[in-house]
Design an enzyme around this catalytic site. Structure first.
Site, PDB file in Angstrom:
ATOM      1  N   ASP A 164       0.866  -1.174   0.000  1.00 36.28           N
ATOM      2  CA  ASP A 164       0.000   0.000   0.000  1.00 36.28           C
ATOM      3  C   ASP A 164       0.901   1.222   0.000  1.00 36.28           C
ATOM      4  OD1 ASP A 164      -2.028  -1.770   0.139  1.00 36.28           O
ATOM      5  OD2 ASP A 164      -2.794  -1.173   2.090  1.00 36.28           O
TER       6      ASP A 164
ATOM      7  N   ASP B 183     -14.012  -5.515  -3.193  1.00 33.20           N
ATOM      8  CA  ASP B 183     -14.047  -5.551  -1.729  1.00 33.20           C
ATOM      9  C   ASP B 183     -15.467  -5.913  -1.326  1.00 33.20           C
ATOM     10  OD1 ASP B 183     -11.476  -4.549  -1.884  1.00 33.20           O
ATOM     11  OD2 ASP B 183     -12.056  -2.482  -1.425  1.00 33.20           O
TER      12      ASP B 183
END
Lengths: 193, 251
Positions: free
Chosen positions: B11, B130
């Site tokens: 990330d 997600d």
């Protein structure tokens, strides 16, 4: 050494440029026939869809030039497939350098094949000092079946040709520029031909 | 045989690596290019860079990072985060990214999947999904899991496959950050439902979790972040253990 990467609008050219740089070499991007003809080595990349890539080749006149080249030429991934007689993808007529028709994997396996798979039955100087069963990175939905010009075999649903050679023309279905150190060795071998 | 892939996810915020627990509480885990090199040497099969920065400079910073990564490592990598147009994708691919991952933009404008597959080929289009369970249903969420959509995980997965996605990166919001294992039941169902590769994400805590994601969850690849960043699991050890459990990996 004068290396030309054929630039016809369909390729992950930057990855190949970087891989060559890691080998201490620089390449020229070109779609100029004279420049391509004068090169010591020619790399013919390609990603994406066969019929639209072929259309771009025809528009730039490179479809007639490439089969006449005399120096070592390496087609990668879609580049290799376009060097075959035809591709089932978009019902595309290929350059006819390799005498084989490219067909699609069946839906018995996940399509595209995506990831690392082994190459074996290695038969070309492209694979000098490379042992059988090394892993290469592959991403493709269509493949060249085993044929006389196969110089590497891979198994996914069926055994198929993961590399081809006809005289000075070489093709790899896998991406040597993305296949770790062994992939870089194969690129280096090509540049030494 | 085609091997199962191990994918560390980095990330990225403002050019640095971070990892959130349940997408919040960010911690710094190092320089992305250095980490990329280490993972590549340790035997990672691919890398994913997920850009979560929101500054105006983000695009330029991300492109610089993509170039640096592509010139350094010789394995494939995917870039995601805030990608919403054909132009966004073009510039990332031109700078050396192998694939892009799209998430919210695909839900808001599903045609984007078709456009990207048409222009660049399915092989570089990863759709990230997600999802979490609400009233017994897997519901797709946006904005790092904050906003529920109308889509169920399975309907959306089928839809993105039909539109030309080359791969699905499924993150279970219920498992993410818990270190209790991947959502294997949902993974197995997904893997049966669609005929494109599935990357499992969310919940990796130990080596057994990876074994389960491949054997029970039928995943084609497994993605994790903090267990790698904080050296709780070493990729070499992980792959050896997978091999000992008859799971094909590249060693």
């Amino acid at each position: 050494m004068n290396i030309v990467i054929i630039n016809y609008g369909a390729g992950n050219i930057q990855s190949i440029m970087f891989a060559l740089q890691r080998l201490g070499l620089n390449a020229v991007l070109s779609n100029n026939p004279e420049e391509i003809k004068a090169a010591d080595k020619v790399i013919f990349p390609g990603v994406g869809e066969a019929s639209s890539a072929m259309k771009m080749l025809v528009e730039s006149g490179l479809d007639t030039l490439i089969p006449t080249l005399k120096q070592p030429v390496l087609g990668i991934c879609l580049g290799m497939q376009l060097m075959c007689k035809s591709s089932e993808e978009g019902d595309t007529k290929g350059l006819g350098i390799f005498n084989v028709d490219v067909i699609k994997f069946s839906n018995k396996v996940k399509v595209p094949q995506m990831g690392w798979n082994q190459i074996y039955n290695l038969k070309s100087s492209l694979f000098r000092e490379i042992t059988d069963n090394e892993y290469m990175y592959l991403v493709h939905s269509y493949y060249a079946p085993l044929c006389n010009e196969a110089v590497a075999t891979t198994n996914y649903e069926v055994e198929y040709a993961s590399a081809l050679q006809n005289n000075n023309f070489y093709g790899t279905q896998f991406h040597p520029e993305k296949s770790g150190d062994v992939g870089e060795q194969i690129l280096a071998n090509f540049l030494k031909l | 045989m085609l091997t199962k892939r191990i994918i560390p996810c980095l990330d990225i915020k403002d050019g640095r690596t971070v990892k959130g627990v349940n997408f919040e509480d960010l911690r710094d885990a190092g320089d992305p290019v250095e980490l990329a090199k280490i993972y590549s040497n340790e035997g990672a099969d691919e890398l994913v860079f997920l850009d979560i920065s929101a500054t105006e400079e983000r695009r330029k910073t991300l492109i610089d990072l993509v170039r640096k990564v592509a010139s350094t490592i010789n394995i494939p990598f995917t870039v995601g985060g805030g990608i919403s147009s054909v132009e966004d994708v073009e510039i990332l691919l031109q700078n050396g990214a192998d694939k892009v991952s799209i998430n919210s933009a695909a839900v808001k404008n599903p045609q984007l999947i078709n456009d990207l597959a048409q222009k660049f080929g399915s092989q570089c289009v990863v759709v990230a999904i997600d999802a979490k369970i609400i009233d017994g249903q897997w519901i797709v969420h946006l904005i790092g899991g904050k906003v529920p959509t109308e889509w169920t995980l399975f309907d959306w997965a089928k839809e993105v496959e039909q539109r030309g996605a080359g791969e699905i990166l499924f993150t279970s919001m219920d498992n993410d950050g818990t270190k209790n294992g991947f959502a294997n039941e949902a993974l197995a169902k997904l893997s049966k439902l669609v005929n494109i590769p599935i990357i499992a994400s969310g919940g990796a805590g130990n080596i057994q979790h990876f074994i389960d994601a491949f054997s029970e969850g039928k995943a084609d690849a497994a993605l994790a972040a903090s267990v790698f960043h904080f050296k709780e699991i070493e990729i070499k050890t992980l792959k050896n253990e997978l091999k000992n459990n008859n799971i094909e990996v590249r060693i």
